[in-house]
Design a protein around this motif. Structure first.
Motif, PDB file in Angstrom:
ATOM      1  N   ASP A   4       0.845  -1.193   0.000  1.00 49.36           N
ATOM      2  CA  ASP A   4       0.000   0.000   0.000  1.00 49.36           C
ATOM      3  C   ASP A   4       0.882   1.246   0.000  1.00 49.36           C
ATOM      4  OD1 ASP A   4       0.913   0.320   2.626  1.00 49.36           O
ATOM      5  OD2 ASP A   4      -0.881  -0.569   3.503  1.00 49.36           O
ATOM      6  N   GLU A   5       0.279   2.404   0.293  1.00 56.15           N
ATOM      7  CA  GLU A   5       1.000   3.671   0.209  1.00 56.15           C
ATOM      8  C   GLU A   5       2.077   3.823   1.278  1.00 56.15           C
ATOM      9  OE1 GLU A   5       0.432   5.561  -2.398  1.00 56.15           O
ATOM     10  OE2 GLU A   5      -1.129   4.150  -3.013  1.00 56.15           O
ATOM     11  N   SER A   6       2.087   2.910   2.279  1.00 55.28           N
ATOM     12  CA  SER A   6       3.116   2.966   3.320  1.00 55.28           C
ATOM     13  C   SER A   6       4.301   2.049   3.024  1.00 55.28           C
ATOM     14  CB  SER A   6       2.516   2.585   4.681  1.00 55.28           C
ATOM     15  OG  SER A   6       2.195   1.199   4.711  1.00 55.28           O
ATOM     16  N   THR A   7       4.220   1.291   1.938  1.00 56.54           N
ATOM     17  CA  THR A   7       5.250   0.304   1.627  1.00 56.54           C
ATOM     18  C   THR A   7       6.448   0.964   0.959  1.00 56.54           C
ATOM     19  OG1 THR A   7       3.535  -1.381   1.306  1.00 56.54           O
ATOM     20  CG2 THR A   7       5.729  -1.870   0.446  1.00 56.54           C
ATOM     21  N   ALA A   8       7.615   0.732   1.523  1.00 58.96           N
ATOM     22  CA  ALA A   8       8.852   1.236   0.918  1.00 58.96           C
ATOM     23  C   ALA A   8       9.323   0.324  -0.196  1.00 58.96           C
ATOM     24  CB  ALA A   8       9.946   1.367   1.973  1.00 58.96           C
ATOM     25  N   ALA A   9       9.270  -0.992   0.043  1.00 60.26           N
ATOM     26  CA  ALA A   9       9.809  -1.928  -0.944  1.00 60.26           C
ATOM     27  C   ALA A   9       9.252  -3.322  -0.723  1.00 60.26           C
ATOM     28  CB  ALA A   9      11.342  -1.973  -0.872  1.00 60.26           C
ATOM     29  N   VAL A  10       9.261  -4.085  -1.799  1.00 62.03           N
ATOM     30  CA  VAL A  10       8.999  -5.517  -1.766  1.00 62.03           C
ATOM     31  C   VAL A  10      10.286  -6.215  -2.176  1.00 62.03           C
ATOM     32  CG1 VAL A  10       7.681  -7.415  -2.784  1.00 62.03           C
ATOM     33  CG2 VAL A  10       6.542  -5.239  -2.266  1.00 62.03           C
ATOM     34  N   PHE A  11      10.746  -7.136  -1.331  1.00 59.87           N
ATOM     35  CA  PHE A  11      11.951  -7.914  -1.610  1.00 59.87           C
ATOM     36  C   PHE A  11      11.559  -9.338  -1.972  1.00 59.87           C
ATOM     37  CE2 PHE A  11      13.871  -4.389   0.430  1.00 59.87           C
ATOM     38  CZ  PHE A  11      15.264  -4.445   0.255  1.00 59.87           C
ATOM     39  N   LEU A  12      12.016  -9.818  -3.138  1.00 56.33           N
ATOM     40  CA  LEU A  12      11.680 -11.161  -3.609  1.00 56.33           C
ATOM     41  C   LEU A  12      12.913 -11.871  -4.148  1.00 56.33           C
ATOM     42  CD1 LEU A  12       8.531 -10.345  -5.816  1.00 56.33           C
ATOM     43  CD2 LEU A  12       8.533 -11.027  -3.413  1.00 56.33           C
ATOM     44  N   GLU A  13      13.024 -13.164  -3.871  1.00 58.44           N
ATOM     45  CA  GLU A  13      13.971 -14.033  -4.576  1.00 58.44           C
ATOM     46  C   GLU A  13      13.199 -14.723  -5.700  1.00 58.44           C
ATOM     47  OE1 GLU A  13      16.270 -16.515  -1.406  1.00 58.44           O
ATOM     48  OE2 GLU A  13      14.383 -15.776  -0.522  1.00 58.44           O
ATOM     49  N   PRO A  14      13.606 -14.599  -6.959  1.00 55.05           N
ATOM     50  CA  PRO A  14      12.884 -15.291  -8.031  1.00 55.05           C
ATOM     51  C   PRO A  14      12.794 -16.800  -7.818  1.00 55.05           C
ATOM     52  CG  PRO A  14      14.363 -13.655  -8.950  1.00 55.05           C
ATOM     53  CD  PRO A  14      14.686 -13.736  -7.485  1.00 55.05           C
ATOM     54  N   ILE A  15      13.821 -17.365  -7.219  1.00 54.19           N
ATOM     55  CA  ILE A  15      13.784 -18.758  -6.758  1.00 54.19           C
ATOM     56  C   ILE A  15      14.306 -18.746  -5.330  1.00 54.19           C
ATOM     57  CG2 ILE A  15      14.582 -21.119  -7.091  1.00 54.19           C
ATOM     58  CD1 ILE A  15      15.006 -20.495 -10.028  1.00 54.19           C
ATOM     59  N   GLN A  16      13.503 -19.203  -4.399  1.00 58.51           N
ATOM     60  CA  GLN A  16      13.903 -19.200  -2.997  1.00 58.51           C
ATOM     61  C   GLN A  16      14.843 -20.369  -2.731  1.00 58.51           C
ATOM     62  OE1 GLN A  16       9.906 -19.131  -1.120  1.00 58.51           O
ATOM     63  NE2 GLN A  16      10.480 -17.119  -0.352  1.00 58.51           N
ATOM     64  N   GLY A  17      16.134 -20.064  -2.641  1.00 54.82           N
ATOM     65  CA  GLY A  17      17.126 -21.118  -2.517  1.00 54.82           C
ATOM     66  C   GLY A  17      17.081 -21.842  -1.194  1.00 54.82           C
ATOM     67  N   GLU A  18      17.158 -21.104  -0.082  1.00 54.18           N
ATOM     68  CA  GLU A  18      17.222 -21.743   1.231  1.00 54.18           C
ATOM     69  C   GLU A  18      15.890 -22.353   1.646  1.00 54.18           C
ATOM     70  OE1 GLU A  18      20.172 -22.101   2.756  1.00 54.18           O
ATOM     71  OE2 GLU A  18      20.938 -21.132   0.957  1.00 54.18           O
ATOM     72  N   ALA A  19      14.816 -21.985   0.992  1.00 54.26           N
ATOM     73  CA  ALA A  19      13.510 -22.590   1.270  1.00 54.26           C
ATOM     74  C   ALA A  19      13.360 -23.939   0.575  1.00 54.26           C
ATOM     75  CB  ALA A  19      12.392 -21.659   0.833  1.00 54.26           C
ATOM     76  N   GLY A  20      14.369 -24.315  -0.223  1.00 55.90           N
ATOM     77  CA  GLY A  20      14.304 -25.603  -0.902  1.00 55.90           C
ATOM     78  C   GLY A  20      14.161 -25.490  -2.399  1.00 55.90           C
ATOM     79  N   VAL A  21      14.691 -24.398  -2.975  1.00 54.43           N
ATOM     80  CA  VAL A  21      14.660 -24.161  -4.425  1.00 54.43           C
ATOM     81  C   VAL A  21      13.206 -24.127  -4.912  1.00 54.43           C
ATOM     82  CG1 VAL A  21      15.635 -24.804  -6.665  1.00 54.43           C
ATOM     83  CG2 VAL A  21      16.869 -25.387  -4.568  1.00 54.43           C
ATOM     84  N   ARG A  22      12.507 -23.105  -4.450  1.00 56.05           N
ATOM     85  CA  ARG A  22      11.096 -22.945  -4.792  1.00 56.05           C
ATOM     86  C   ARG A  22      10.926 -21.684  -5.628  1.00 56.05           C
ATOM     87  NH1 ARG A  22       8.163 -26.742  -2.405  1.00 56.05           N
ATOM     88  NH2 ARG A  22       9.103 -27.837  -0.621  1.00 56.05           N
ATOM     89  N   GLU A  23      10.435 -21.870  -6.843  1.00 55.87           N
ATOM     90  CA  GLU A  23      10.398 -20.802  -7.837  1.00 55.87           C
ATOM     91  C   GLU A  23       9.124 -19.981  -7.733  1.00 55.87           C
ATOM     92  OE1 GLU A  23      11.259 -20.226 -12.625  1.00 55.87           O
ATOM     93  OE2 GLU A  23      11.203 -22.225 -11.737  1.00 55.87           O
ATOM     94  N   LEU A  24       9.277 -18.668  -7.883  1.00 54.10           N
ATOM     95  CA  LEU A  24       8.120 -17.799  -7.998  1.00 54.10           C
ATOM     96  C   LEU A  24       7.635 -17.811  -9.448  1.00 54.10           C
ATOM     97  CD1 LEU A  24       9.211 -14.688  -5.896  1.00 54.10           C
ATOM     98  CD2 LEU A  24       8.009 -16.753  -5.130  1.00 54.10           C
ATOM     99  N   ALA A  25       6.338 -17.891  -9.632  1.00 52.17           N
ATOM    100  CA  ALA A  25       5.754 -17.920 -10.971  1.00 52.17           C
ATOM    101  C   ALA A  25       5.977 -16.589 -11.667  1.00 52.17           C
ATOM    102  CB  ALA A  25       4.264 -18.233 -10.887  1.00 52.17           C
TER     103      ALA A  25
END
Length: 397
Positions: free
Chosen positions: A178-199
């Motif tokens: 929303d209007e209070s959000t500074a940033a969204v941080f994303l890993e395109p593939i989450q490595g430490e979570a077990g190699v889980r890819e974002l669509a």
């Protein structure tokens, strides 16, 4: 003769035990193979956790580092050097950055994340959205964006205002921004979570939501970047352009280096002179190494090679394997009823280095130069490794 056991005893008496007991004491590496101090060879299917992009002892990297070391290793941030300028230009080129983009060099992924957090504060906002399962580093700022409670809780209170949402849940993400959000941080593939890819659709939704509310979209390509997935950066097939991107690991091929990449003049201008810095970041040695890595990937066609060789891991059908996931040469093998720690130990005994990334999955992140025959060597050995791991579990009291 000093043995591995001798050295591990000395390690226990001299080192802070944040990593626990090391699995091996390694002496040297050549190509995709490493040798321990007792003379046993292993096929390295982890490459220093996705760091040794060109493997071990690659001539291009060795020569670049040796040549630069003869000229200048460190000059401080009062000055600059041709390798630093050239590497920044190459990163902007392969990332498709528009005119007015920029690069800040650091020494690690967590430092690149810290720079990105400070960049986000320049929006005048402080709320950050990250994902469940995320890992962005272990310094206190980066740790605040890292989801795993066991990493965060011993060091709380961390920076406030971080919200975690489920990955690949577009509705949850758009509701959180929303209007209070500074940033969204994303890993395109989450490595430490077990190699889980974002669509790809999820990445595009994140781009749309952050643009709509004036927040920054920061993509963490620390593990996934520099050819690891068969593209220069894992987000590129989605067609989006982030506001910022963090890099490290494979960029230096083993020489420590990190980077924050800012896209477009508006974002690049958010950090002004004196607002951030680092003593060692962008030193000529690390930047010469980065140039050698990028040049070799391009010259030797390693992006296509990664896609071709990585296809061997698309569908591993074996008893004890529930499935595989990931892209290129960043993969997870999900296990069926066999603890990943037992598989990691059995693989090591058989001469292969893999990583138990979750209790039920092993991670494979071999050098980008691994050959088809080397990868098949592991796949051919995998049934026996799984059988040995299963037997060890059954034999445990």
């Amino acid at each position: 003769m000093t043995t591995g056991s001798d050295l591990l005893g000395r390690y226990a008496g001299a080192m802070v035990q944040v990593f626990g007991a090391p699995q091996l004491v390694l002496a040297e590496g050549h190509g995709c193979w490493v040798t321990d101090v007792d003379g046993k060879r292993y096929l390295d299917l982890l490459s220093g956790i996705a760091v040794n992009a060109l493997g071990h002892g690659h001539p291009a990297l060795v020569q670049a580092v040796a040549k630069q070391a003869e000229s200048a290793i460190h000059i401080s941030n009062f000055f600059t050097s041709e390798p630093a300028i050239a590497l920044a230009e190459r990163i902007l080129s392969v990332s498709g950055a528009p005119t007015g983009s920029g690069v800040f060099f650091a020494n690690s992924g967590t430092e690149a994340t810290e720079a990105a957090i400070k960049l986000s504060r320049r929006t005048g906002r402080s709320r950050i959205v990250a994902l469940e399962g995320s890992f962005h580093g272990r310094s206190t700022g980066a740790l605040a964006l890292t989801h795993k409670a066991a990493y965060r809780e011993p060091f709380e209170p961390l920076i406030p205002g971080v919200v975690f949402v489920p990955p690949n849940d577009v509705e949850a993400l758009t509701a959180a921004v929303d209007e209070s959000t500074a940033a969204v941080f994303l890993e395109p593939i989450q490595g430490e979570a077990g190699v889980r890819e974002l669509a790809a659709d999820y990445l595009r939704a994140a781009r749309e939501a952050t643009s709509r509310h004036g927040a920054l979209l920061v993509l963490d390509e620390i593990q996934t970047g520099i050819g690891r997935t068969g593209d220069w950066f894992a987000h590129q097939p989605s067609g989006i352009l982030p506001d910022a991107m963090t890099l490290a690991k494979g960029l230096g091929g083993g020489i420590p280096i990190g980077a924050l990449v800012t896209f477009g003049p508006q974002v690049t201008g958010m950090l002004a002179a004196g607002q951030h810095g680092t003593t060692f970041g962008g030193n000529p040695l690390a930047c010469a190494a980065g140039l050698a890595v990028l040049d070799t990937i391009e010259r030797d066609g390693l992006l296509e090679h990664v896609r071709d060789v990585g296809a061997l891991l698309d569908d591993v059908r074996l008893e004890g394997v529930a499935g595989t996931r990931g892209r290129g040469l960043l993969r997870a093998v999900e296990l069926d009823g066999i603890p990943s720690s037992a598989v990691m130990a059995a693989a090591r005994e058989a001469g292969f280095i893999v990583n138990a990334v979750t209790p039920t999955a092993i991670r494979l992140a071999p050098p980008l130069v691994i050959s088809e025959s080397e990868l098949r060597c592991f796949l051919d050995a995998l049934p026996a490794i799984l059988a040995a791991a299963r037997a060890s579990g059954e034999a445990a009291p």
